[in-house]
Motif scaffolding. Structure first.
Motif, PDB file in Angstrom:
ATOM      1  N   ASP A  35       6.422  10.174   5.437  1.00 62.56           N
ATOM      2  CA  ASP A  35       7.841   9.874   5.339  1.00 62.56           C
ATOM      3  C   ASP A  35       8.058   8.384   5.147  1.00 62.56           C
ATOM      4  O   ASP A  35       7.218   7.558   5.500  1.00 62.56           O
ATOM      5  N   GLY A  36       9.219   8.035   4.607  1.00 61.11           N
ATOM      6  CA  GLY A  36       9.606   6.644   4.460  1.00 61.11           C
ATOM      7  C   GLY A  36      10.221   6.116   5.752  1.00 61.11           C
ATOM      8  O   GLY A  36      10.250   6.800   6.774  1.00 61.11           O
ATOM      9  N   LEU A  37      10.727   4.904   5.683  1.00 53.64           N
ATOM     10  CA  LEU A  37      11.301   4.253   6.855  1.00 53.64           C
ATOM     11  C   LEU A  37      12.654   3.671   6.474  1.00 53.64           C
ATOM     12  O   LEU A  37      12.774   3.007   5.444  1.00 53.64           O
ATOM     13  N   ILE A  38      13.647   3.920   7.282  1.00 50.61           N
ATOM     14  CA  ILE A  38      14.971   3.334   7.098  1.00 50.61           C
ATOM     15  C   ILE A  38      15.276   2.503   8.337  1.00 50.61           C
ATOM     16  O   ILE A  38      15.175   2.996   9.460  1.00 50.61           O
ATOM     17  N   VAL A  39      15.623   1.236   8.107  1.00 49.57           N
ATOM     18  CA  VAL A  39      15.939   0.333   9.206  1.00 49.57           C
ATOM     19  C   VAL A  39      17.405  -0.087   9.038  1.00 49.57           C
ATOM     20  O   VAL A  39      17.755  -0.733   8.053  1.00 49.57           O
ATOM     21  N   ALA A  40      18.226   0.289   9.989  1.00 51.55           N
ATOM     22  CA  ALA A  40      19.665   0.010   9.920  1.00 51.55           C
ATOM     23  C   ALA A  40      19.948  -1.469  10.166  1.00 51.55           C
ATOM     24  O   ALA A  40      19.130  -2.184  10.765  1.00 51.55           O
TER      25      ALA A  40
ATOM     26  N   GLY B 140       2.608   0.908   8.087  1.00 50.26           N
ATOM     27  CA  GLY B 140       1.777   1.295   6.953  1.00 50.26           C
ATOM     28  C   GLY B 140       2.064   0.513   5.686  1.00 50.26           C
ATOM     29  O   GLY B 140       1.538   0.831   4.623  1.00 50.26           O
ATOM     30  N   SER B 141       2.874  -0.522   5.789  1.00 50.94           N
ATOM     31  CA  SER B 141       3.248  -1.299   4.612  1.00 50.94           C
ATOM     32  C   SER B 141       2.217  -2.383   4.309  1.00 50.94           C
ATOM     33  O   SER B 141       1.777  -3.088   5.221  1.00 50.94           O
ATOM     34  N   PRO B 142       1.871  -2.561   3.033  1.00 53.71           N
ATOM     35  CA  PRO B 142       0.980  -3.669   2.667  1.00 53.71           C
ATOM     36  C   PRO B 142       1.711  -5.008   2.627  1.00 53.71           C
ATOM     37  O   PRO B 142       1.104  -6.057   2.517  1.00 53.71           O
ATOM     38  N   VAL B 143       3.049  -4.959   2.732  1.00 57.04           N
ATOM     39  CA  VAL B 143       3.901  -6.146   2.705  1.00 57.04           C
ATOM     40  C   VAL B 143       4.672  -6.208   4.022  1.00 57.04           C
ATOM     41  O   VAL B 143       5.236  -5.213   4.462  1.00 57.04           O
ATOM     42  N   SER B 144       4.694  -7.387   4.649  1.00 56.88           N
ATOM     43  CA  SER B 144       5.486  -7.591   5.861  1.00 56.88           C
ATOM     44  C   SER B 144       6.871  -8.075   5.457  1.00 56.88           C
ATOM     45  O   SER B 144       6.986  -8.998   4.653  1.00 56.88           O
ATOM     46  N   SER B 145       7.919  -7.467   6.005  1.00 61.71           N
ATOM     47  CA  SER B 145       9.297  -7.850   5.691  1.00 61.71           C
ATOM     48  C   SER B 145      10.019  -8.237   6.975  1.00 61.71           C
ATOM     49  O   SER B 145      10.010  -7.483   7.950  1.00 61.71           O
ATOM     50  N   PHE B 146      10.656  -9.419   6.947  1.00 65.28           N
ATOM     51  CA  PHE B 146      11.356  -9.947   8.101  1.00 65.28           C
ATOM     52  C   PHE B 146      12.727 -10.441   7.675  1.00 65.28           C
ATOM     53  O   PHE B 146      12.899 -10.911   6.557  1.00 65.28           O
TER      54      PHE B 146
END
Length: 174
Positions: free
Chosen positions: A2-7, A30-36
């Protein structure tokens, strides 16, 4: 899978007097990219630096930042604010909707020269190096009123951050 949704407003937050970082999508997801999402306070200057093993992407969501991503004619150790590229480029005032991509090895920097906080989406590949880096950097920021430059340098040495000009957190001068 499944994907991920961050509100909005969600994600793991690390807040100090200097920095506010919200981890949105990380290697743990599980992401190869870190997002902040990063709040950049007035007067914060990350200092010019390079990475030999990672690429970065910055997207300004709110406020304004001065940014650059190029090899200057001459690197100076005190500040990057007057750097110029061989083809005449200089720092850019980046407002909401502006983005900057930084390939491996490219000198880059940002500062908030305004009186208002700026907010940016920051992505780093590969994960999770910058995740650990931000966790530890926020610990350093939380340890006292003054940021210990030696502690920051030791951290940067461990996480592939070749610092060219110093990190600063000073109120903007007008």
């Amino acid at each position: 899978m499944d994907g991920l949704i961050v509100a909005p407003g969600q994600g793991r937050k690390v807040i100090t007097k200097v920095q506010e970082v919200t981890f949105k999508v990380t290697g743990a997801n599980g992401s190869p990219v870190s997002s902040f999402e990063v709040v950049v306070p007035p007067g914060f200057d990350v200092g010019a630096h390079t990475h030999s093993n990672s690429e970065e992407f910055f997207y300004v969501l709110a406020g304004e930042l001065d940014v650059l991503a190029f090899e200057p004619i001459e690197r100076t150790e005190e500040t990057w604010h007057d750097w110029q590229s061989p083809d005449g480029r200089r720092k850019v005032r980046a407002g909401a909707g502006s983005c900057m991509f930084v390939p491996r090895g490219c000198p880059h920097a940002f500062t908030n020269p305004t009186d208002e906080p700026a907010v940016m989406l920051f992505q780093s590949s590969p994960s999770p190096n910058h995740e650990h880096y931000f966790d530890e950097l926020c610990e350093i920021f939380a340890s006292g009123e003054v940021v210990d430059p030696h502690a920051v340098q030791k951290l940067r040495d461990r996480y592939d951050v070749n610092q060219i000009t110093p990190l600063r957190n000073e109120p903007p001068t007008r």
